[in-house]
Design a protein around this motif. Sequence first.
Motif, PDB file in Angstrom:
ATOM      1  N   PHE A  34      49.994   0.686 -67.772  1.00 36.11           N
ATOM      2  CA  PHE A  34      49.248  -0.309 -67.501  1.00 36.11           C
ATOM      3  C   PHE A  34      50.048  -1.505 -67.178  1.00 36.11           C
ATOM      4  O   PHE A  34      50.093  -2.625 -67.022  1.00 36.11           O
ATOM      5  CB  PHE A  34      48.358  -0.614 -69.037  1.00 36.11           C
ATOM      6  CG  PHE A  34      46.905  -0.812 -69.027  1.00 36.11           C
ATOM      7  CD1 PHE A  34      46.188  -0.467 -67.941  1.00 36.11           C
ATOM      8  CD2 PHE A  34      47.129  -1.979 -69.138  1.00 36.11           C
ATOM      9  CE1 PHE A  34      44.889  -0.453 -67.644  1.00 36.11           C
ATOM     10  CE2 PHE A  34      45.711  -2.606 -68.690  1.00 36.11           C
ATOM     11  CZ  PHE A  34      44.782  -2.316 -68.091  1.00 36.11           C
TER      12      PHE A  34
ATOM     13  N   ARG B   2      52.003  -0.959 -62.962  1.00 36.26           N
ATOM     14  CA  ARG B   2      50.423  -2.434 -62.994  1.00 36.26           C
ATOM     15  C   ARG B   2      50.901  -3.255 -62.159  1.00 36.26           C
ATOM     16  O   ARG B   2      50.410  -3.886 -61.941  1.00 36.26           O
ATOM     17  CB  ARG B   2      49.479  -1.934 -63.853  1.00 36.26           C
ATOM     18  CG  ARG B   2      48.246  -3.360 -63.839  1.00 36.26           C
ATOM     19  CD  ARG B   2      47.366  -3.600 -64.985  1.00 36.26           C
ATOM     20  NE  ARG B   2      47.975  -4.347 -65.981  1.00 36.26           N
ATOM     21  CZ  ARG B   2      48.607  -5.607 -65.724  1.00 36.26           C
ATOM     22  NH1 ARG B   2      47.877  -6.383 -65.156  1.00 36.26           N
ATOM     23  NH2 ARG B   2      49.342  -6.065 -67.267  1.00 36.26           N
TER      24      ARG B   2
ATOM     25  N   SER C 157      50.192  -5.844 -59.491  1.00 35.10           N
ATOM     26  CA  SER C 157      49.768  -7.868 -59.712  1.00 35.10           C
ATOM     27  C   SER C 157      50.857  -8.665 -59.152  1.00 35.10           C
ATOM     28  O   SER C 157      50.008  -9.898 -58.248  1.00 35.10           O
ATOM     29  CB  SER C 157      50.136  -7.895 -61.455  1.00 35.10           C
ATOM     30  OG  SER C 157      48.615  -6.960 -61.654  1.00 35.10           O
TER      31      SER C 157
END
Lengths: 302, 323
Positions: free
Chosen positions: B56, B60, B64
């Motif tokens: 996360f 991630r 992003s």
Amino acid sequence: MTALLDPTDPRPAEQTSEPRRSGPLSRRNLVATITTGYLPILLATAVVVLPLVWMALASFKSPGELLTQRPSVLPDSFAPTNYTDAARSVPFGRLFLNSAIVTVVGAGLKVVLAVLTAYALVFVRFPGKRIIFILVLATLMVPPQVSVLPNYVLISSLGGQDTYWGIILPGLGTGFATFLLRQQFLSLPLSILEAAEIDGASHWRRLTRIVVPISTPAIATVALVNIVFEWNEYLWPLVIVSDPHMMTLPVGLTLLANSESGADSYGIVMAGTVLVLVPVLVVFAAFQRYIVSGLTQGAVKD
Amino acid sequence: MASVAAPPMEVPGAAPGSPPAPRARTRRRRRPSRRNRRDYLVFLAFAAPNLLLIAFFTYRPLFSNIYYSTLNWTLGSPYATPIGLGNYQEFFSSPGTGRILTTTLVFTVATVGGSMVLGLLVALALNRRVRGGGFARAAVFSPFVLSGVGVGLVWLFIFDPVVGVLGAILRAFGSSSPQWFNDPTLSLVMVIIVYVWKNLGYAAVIYLAGLQSINKDLLEAAAIDGASSRRTFFSIVLPLLSPTTFFLLVTTMLNSLQAFDLLRIMTPLGRGTTTLIFDAYLQAFGGSNRAGYSATVSTVLFALLVLLTVFQLTVLERRVHYR
């Protein structure tokens, strides 16, 4: 630097110098004498230690003493004026508390997570463990700075600005600590664990009763390294905190340096810097062996 | 292995009806799978929190960033316009980019080279048993564990042209202090010096471990054959250190490319010291709030890191002599 190899074994050095017949004051010998002495070590140590000593001395100097063209070495007095001034400019007591909370909670949780993950990676059957480990290891290559913007967007949308959990949470997942502990667990004698398994000990029991107790030095090492990291962490708290009362010490120090930016206020800034650096220096002095080995592990494969 | 009688108490999930031994054959076939399933659950319970956090907050963001990099987006604004590769076009055509890449290259090469060469010299000095050697080793290593912000401030005070001790020393010799803070080139030199000061202890300690693992017989043999110390160093010690050198090259280069704290505190505006990573920060958090462009810089930086690491591991490592 060439002569530095000799002292590891003086005998052969004598043997070689004999046929070569270099006089006692030949250039080679002179250079060797100087370089074999303490000189290089003293020099290296001084280069590292003197700036820190200078910082400590300056933290007691008044603006008048700092502004002179020929600075004196020792301050006129050791009254902690700069420290009280620094604490007036920035809430240092509170910053210290914030840093302590973030460091203890952050490093503590990291170690627990890393111990559990490393145990699972080494001792528990699971398909694709190798790939999972490679993905964990690859995080060492991802600079934390690259993830700052997306994490900032996420954490601030969840209301994590100026909160402890907002500072701590994104850094908790740890590749480095997991990697170090996995190395350690791989070196444990498998027979003990097999015996425990035969005796019916669950994974939890094997972890808490066997693996953790015999790995205490390694776990302590990982904990210390993470405490240092967490204490020094700068970019993330700088971005996620704007309220001075929630700042950690390095961020607060930036604030202090910005608000006391005149050439005469270095004394105050150095006082703040002492407060940030000295705790780490104390921890390092006490546990130097562990910290150095933790930070340099993986370098030399014996 | 150890598949002997797992005691019943250890199988909380086992069906209550099964204990009185069904047929031995089915039992033997089913037991491993049940045990495996239990292991899988244990693995998830133990590792999932850490793995999810890593996924996360480390992986991630990489994706992003790729998404953000296609947006014209001001940080804090609820509106963003997709502009495709517009940010990349701007990055690769902007006149500032060349300077940023040059700065990154100069900073990385100088700090990696500086800390490795000086680190090796210090390691050679420490590689002899003298009293106080342990203290010297710890002292030399200590800046590596100190806060970059604190170290930066200590050195700002030393470099300060007006009140700094460096200027005072130069003045004592009839010279004057260089304008470290105003001249962009000198600012870069300044942060390089401080970065090397902070990091060379790491290289020194690792080189020291490498030196100590060199087989003494080799050095002895070379000495008996009449090799000079210089010849011994360059023909025996240095080649034997090549795995250490390679390791240091990989790790210190990664570290240098991630250098931020020192740059931010010593040169807040980044005049002369804006490396890729510093630019990614300044674009998003340095006042202009250009989140999309910052994500573009981050993405380019990460791509560069991956390429560099792959290059090091595939091309360079082949030249390393492992013992």
